[in-house]
Design a protein around this motif. Structure first.
Motif, short mmCIF file in Angstrom:
data_model
loop_
_atom_site.label_atom_id
_atom_site.label_comp_id
_atom_site.label_asym_id
_atom_site.label_seq_id
_atom_site.Cartn_x
_atom_site.Cartn_y
_atom_site.Cartn_z
N ASN A 35 77.95 -23.23 -109.35
CA ASN A 35 77.55 -21.92 -108.82
C ASN A 35 77.76 -21.83 -107.31
O ASN A 35 77.87 -20.75 -106.76
CB ASN A 35 76.09 -21.65 -109.15
CG ASN A 35 75.95 -20.54 -110.16
OD1 ASN A 35 76.95 -19.90 -110.52
ND2 ASN A 35 74.74 -20.31 -110.62
N GLY A 36 77.79 -23.00 -106.68
CA GLY A 36 78.04 -23.02 -105.25
C GLY A 36 76.76 -23.07 -104.43
O GLY A 36 75.72 -22.57 -104.84
N ILE A 37 76.87 -23.72 -103.26
CA ILE A 37 75.74 -23.81 -102.33
C ILE A 37 76.23 -23.35 -100.96
O ILE A 37 77.33 -23.71 -100.53
CB ILE A 37 75.22 -25.26 -102.24
CG1 ILE A 37 74.51 -25.63 -103.53
CG2 ILE A 37 74.29 -25.43 -101.05
CD1 ILE A 37 73.94 -27.02 -103.54
N LYS A 309 82.17 -15.47 -112.15
CA LYS A 309 81.25 -15.10 -111.07
C LYS A 309 80.45 -16.32 -110.66
O LYS A 309 79.91 -17.02 -111.52
CB LYS A 309 80.27 -14.02 -111.56
CG LYS A 309 80.91 -12.68 -111.85
CD LYS A 309 79.81 -11.66 -112.14
CE LYS A 309 80.41 -10.34 -112.54
NZ LYS A 309 79.44 -9.24 -112.48
N LEU A 310 80.34 -16.55 -109.37
CA LEU A 310 79.50 -17.64 -108.86
C LEU A 310 78.26 -17.03 -108.20
O LEU A 310 78.09 -15.81 -108.20
CB LEU A 310 80.28 -18.51 -107.88
CG LEU A 310 81.61 -19.08 -108.40
CD1 LEU A 310 82.24 -20.00 -107.38
CD2 LEU A 310 81.43 -19.82 -109.72
N GLY A 311 77.40 -17.89 -107.66
CA GLY A 311 76.18 -17.40 -107.00
C GLY A 311 76.53 -16.52 -105.80
O GLY A 311 77.61 -16.63 -105.24
N GLY A 327 88.15 -28.96 -99.57
CA GLY A 327 87.33 -28.55 -100.71
C GLY A 327 86.08 -27.74 -100.39
O GLY A 327 85.34 -27.37 -101.28
N LYS A 328 85.86 -27.46 -99.09
CA LYS A 328 84.73 -26.60 -98.70
C LYS A 328 85.31 -25.35 -98.04
O LYS A 328 86.37 -25.41 -97.43
CB LYS A 328 83.82 -27.31 -97.68
CG LYS A 328 83.44 -28.73 -98.07
CD LYS A 328 82.27 -28.73 -99.01
CE LYS A 328 81.59 -30.10 -99.09
NZ LYS A 328 82.49 -31.19 -99.48
N PHE A 349 80.62 -22.76 -97.70
CA PHE A 349 80.36 -22.65 -99.14
C PHE A 349 80.94 -23.88 -99.83
O PHE A 349 82.12 -24.19 -99.68
CB PHE A 349 81.02 -21.38 -99.67
CG PHE A 349 80.81 -21.14 -101.15
CD1 PHE A 349 79.54 -20.85 -101.63
CD2 PHE A 349 81.86 -21.21 -102.03
CE1 PHE A 349 79.34 -20.62 -102.99
CE2 PHE A 349 81.67 -20.97 -103.40
CZ PHE A 349 80.41 -20.68 -103.87
N ASP A 350 80.07 -24.55 -100.59
CA ASP A 350 80.51 -25.71 -101.36
C ASP A 350 80.53 -25.30 -102.83
O ASP A 350 79.47 -25.17 -103.45
CB ASP A 350 79.55 -26.88 -101.14
CG ASP A 350 80.02 -28.13 -101.85
OD1 ASP A 350 80.81 -28.01 -102.81
OD2 ASP A 350 79.60 -29.23 -101.45
#
Ligand SMILES: *[C@@H]1O[C@H](CO)[C@@H](O)[C@H](O)[C@H]1NC(C)=O
Ligand SMILES: *[C@@H]1O[C@H](CO)[C@@H](O)[C@H](O)[C@H]1NC(C)=O
Ligand SMILES: *[C@@H]1O[C@H](CO)[C@@H](O)[C@H](O)[C@H]1NC(C)=O
Length: 355
Positions: A35-37, A309-311, A327-328, A349-350
């Motif tokens: 979802n991503g952080i 869809k991600l967060g 990758g970030k 965003f990760d």
């Protein structure tokens, strides 16, 4: 050399292996989309939006755009800038770089071979009327200097394009020629497609145009195709969800319709990692009556022609770029309300982790 059974057998194994799998299998664990952080990083030195974003090595550059002395400054204090700054990912610090020769907002930037190319954009003082200029430049981080290169050919000058890179070639699709910043002012969206070759300093203008005009539009080269998605057509509320692809190994085949993005948006930022095109935010969200910006994060998988869809974004915004480094994905500044409302927020965003 004496041919023993063992040598022949191992040759056979080697040859079979080479035929069966030309690319050696990668047994390392592959990261899975999550979802991503979002992480907050040290802020941009001043509020900033509508500029270009590009990375070289561990540096994330913000180039041109509009700046403001503070997030609460009057519109009259917001102006187009020559400012160039970079965020050093290793030291987590911001630095000034040599300013551009001219002030440009909505510039089209791409990084090729350790240099940053700024191809055209819009020009004009504060919040009045901005017009396309063809001026193009290359920035060399080693000498911290800008050099003028071949300008965009006559009739193709524009800003706010979708940008894709393959080898030495930078592809630009859509964009806008004019942005009149008053109610009902002209927003000159175009369907022009061109490319600039960084090795020969020449432009190609013979591509099929996009099936429709798009500006403030997202894009990237994934595999051998240039994907263009979202964007708007002559109005910041006339956002579109189309995804189109141009096969760069057969450009005569023209643009092909792909899966629509889940949420039609313009003024979105995008970044590529491998087969994925990540899209962030946008302008004109009717479901956010206060700020009218999108918080959507949606990712396109070119191998599946499918969206996910991600967060949401922690700081929803429009009018900036995004760039992936190792990758970030880094998203500096942008507008936190519709139109000019620059923020100094700097986010990372990760996409491989979830909360
Ligand atoms: C643009 O700047 C000029 C002064 O340079 C000012 O008079 C004008 O009001 C500004 N326009 C907007 C829309 O802020
Ligand atoms: C905006 O910048 C232009 C030159 O780039 C300058 O002439 C103008 O006075 C500036 N306007 C404001 C409001 O700072
Ligand atoms: C894309 O936009 C069209 C036209 O506005 C709409 O009919 C369609 O439902 C949208 N598709 C998606 C996936 O949102």
């Amino acid at each position: 050399m004496k041919l023993t059974y063992t040598t022949i057998a191992s040759w056979t194994i080697l040859i079979n292996h080479a035929i069966a799998s030309p690319t050696p299998p990668d047994h390392r664990p592959q990261p899975q989309l999550a979802n991503g952080i979002w992480h907050d990083l040290p802020p941009v030195p001043q509020p900033w939006q509508e500029g270009a974003v590009a990375a070289v090595g561990n540096r994330v550059y913000v180039i041109g755009g509009i700046t403001s002395p503070s997030t609460t400054a009057e519109l009259s204090a917001i102006n187009t800038t020559t400012l160039v700054q970079y965020f050093d990912i290793v030291t987590q610090t911001w630095h000034d770089a040599a300013p551009m020769p001219v002030s440009i907002n909505h510039g089209n930037a791409a990084s090729v071979g350790g240099k940053i190319y700024m191809l055209g954009g819009l020009s004009g003082a504060n919040m009045t009327e901005w017009s396309a200029i063809p001026n193009s430049y290359v920035y060399d981080p080693t000498s911290d200097s800008w050099t003028e290169i071949a300008p965009m050919p006559t009739g193709t000058a524009r800003g706010a394009c979708a940008i894709g890179v393959q080898g030495p070639e930078i592809y630009l699709a859509g964009g806008m020629t004019t942005l009149q910043l008053w109610e009902g002012g002209l927003q000159g969206s175009v369907s022009t497609v061109t490319s600039y070759n960084t090795a020969t300093d020449t432009w190609t203008t013979t591509y099929a145009p996009l099936p429709g005009p798009r500006d403030h539009v997202a894009g990237a080269v994934l595999g051998k195709k240039f994907y263009v998605t979202g964007g708007r057509d002559h109005d910041q509320f006339n956002w579109k969800n189309n995804t189109w692809a141009l096969d760069l190994s057969d450009v005569s085949a023209g643009w092909v319709e792909k899966a629509n993005m889940p949420t039609a948006r313009g003024g979105l930022a995008s970044a590529r990692i491998g087969k994925y095109l990540f899209t962030f935010g946008g302008e004109g969200n009717p479901n956010d009556p206060v700020n009218m910006v999108f918080d959507n994060v949606e990712v396109y998988d070119a191998t599946k022609d499918d969206w996910r869809k991600l967060g949401p974004m922690r700081v929803p915004r429009h009018g900036t770029g995004a760039v992936a480094v190792e990758g970030k994905i880094y998203v500096p500044g942008g507008g936190v309300k519709i139109s000019a409302s620059p923020t100094d927020a700097m986010s990372m965003f990760d996409p491989w982790l979830s909360k």
